[in-house]
Write an enzyme that holds these catalytic residues in place. Structure first.
Site, PDB file in Angstrom:
ATOM      1  CB  VAL A   1      -0.987   0.087   1.219  1.00  0.00           C
ATOM      2  CG1 VAL A   1      -2.030  -0.997   1.005  1.00  0.00           C
ATOM      3  CG2 VAL A   1      -0.181  -0.193   2.587  1.00  0.00           C
ATOM      4  CB  SER A   2       0.557   4.084  -2.099  1.00  0.00           C
ATOM      5  OG  SER A   2       0.744   3.362  -3.219  1.00  0.00           O
TER       6      SER A   2
END
Length: 212
Positions: free
Chosen positions: A9-10
């Site tokens: 996930v960013s």
């Protein structure tokens, strides 16, 4: 031979659990889960991520690498295609949860190889294009809001607290005072106090924009 799920996930606010749950719901079982949390797939190459680098060290011929989709490997066209090709050269099989795609380097038929490589290129290009489209949409939205409100007035929603209240919340949190007690003392909602606690830089920036 091992089956490994790679998740990414960013931002630190996002949760990785849904990627594993989605893969398991699709029938995948894993020997290990490797995950990069809060790491950009655009600016940080796969080999430069802490857990992505582990994959390069641990994957061997016959292993299966599962990802939700190729955008978990990255959103940079060159990086994604290079990563998949390197793993295939090692004899690793890559599978996606979405669309149930399988990529491996075992085929020697030139037509099948061409179709496989074209599909990889298309999916990697799509991952990058989606990111660029999202960025452009965000820029357009902000520009539109600024145009409507005026450059100097585009500050977002005004905070429900002033500088003194903000400082009191921060100080109380540092002292270990309960959220409920702080809410009672300041008149702020519990949700607001949680936001100050968990995203202090953003809260302080909003306050500064409004002259606090």
């Amino acid at each position: 031979m091992a089956t490994i799920l790679y998740a990414r996930v960013s931002t630190s606010e996002q949760n990785l659990d849904h990627q594993q749950a989605q893969a398991e719901a699709a029938g995948f079982m894993f020997d290990q889960v490797i995950a990069d949390h809060g790491v950009s797939g655009v600016s940080v190459l796969m080999k430069d991520r802490p857990e992505g680098r582990r994959l390069f060290d641990m994957l061997r011929a016959g292993d299966v690498l599962v990802v939700r989709w190729v955008d978990r490997l990255g959103r940079n066209y060159a990086d994604v295609t290079d990563t998949i090709r390197e793993f295939m050269r090692r004899g690793v099989i890559i599978k996606t949860v979405i669309n149930n795609m399988t990529f491996d380097g075992s085929t020697t038929d030139p037509i099948q190889m061409a179709v496989r490589d074209a599909l990889i290129a298309f999916m990697a290009a799509t991952a990058q294009a989606q990111t660029e489209a999202t960025k452009e949409a965000q820029k357009a939205g902000i520009a539109g809001a600024k145009a409507r409100a005026g450059e100097d007035n585009y500050k977002g929603r005004k905070p429900s607290y002033d500088r003194a209240t903000f400082d009191k919340v921060v100080s109380s949190l540092s002292d270990g005072v309960s959220i409920s007690f702080i809410a009672k003392e300041t008149g702020l909602t519990r949700q607001t106090i949680y936001r100050i606690r968990d995203h202090r830089a953003d809260a302080e920036k909003a306050l500064a924009l409004w002259g606090g």
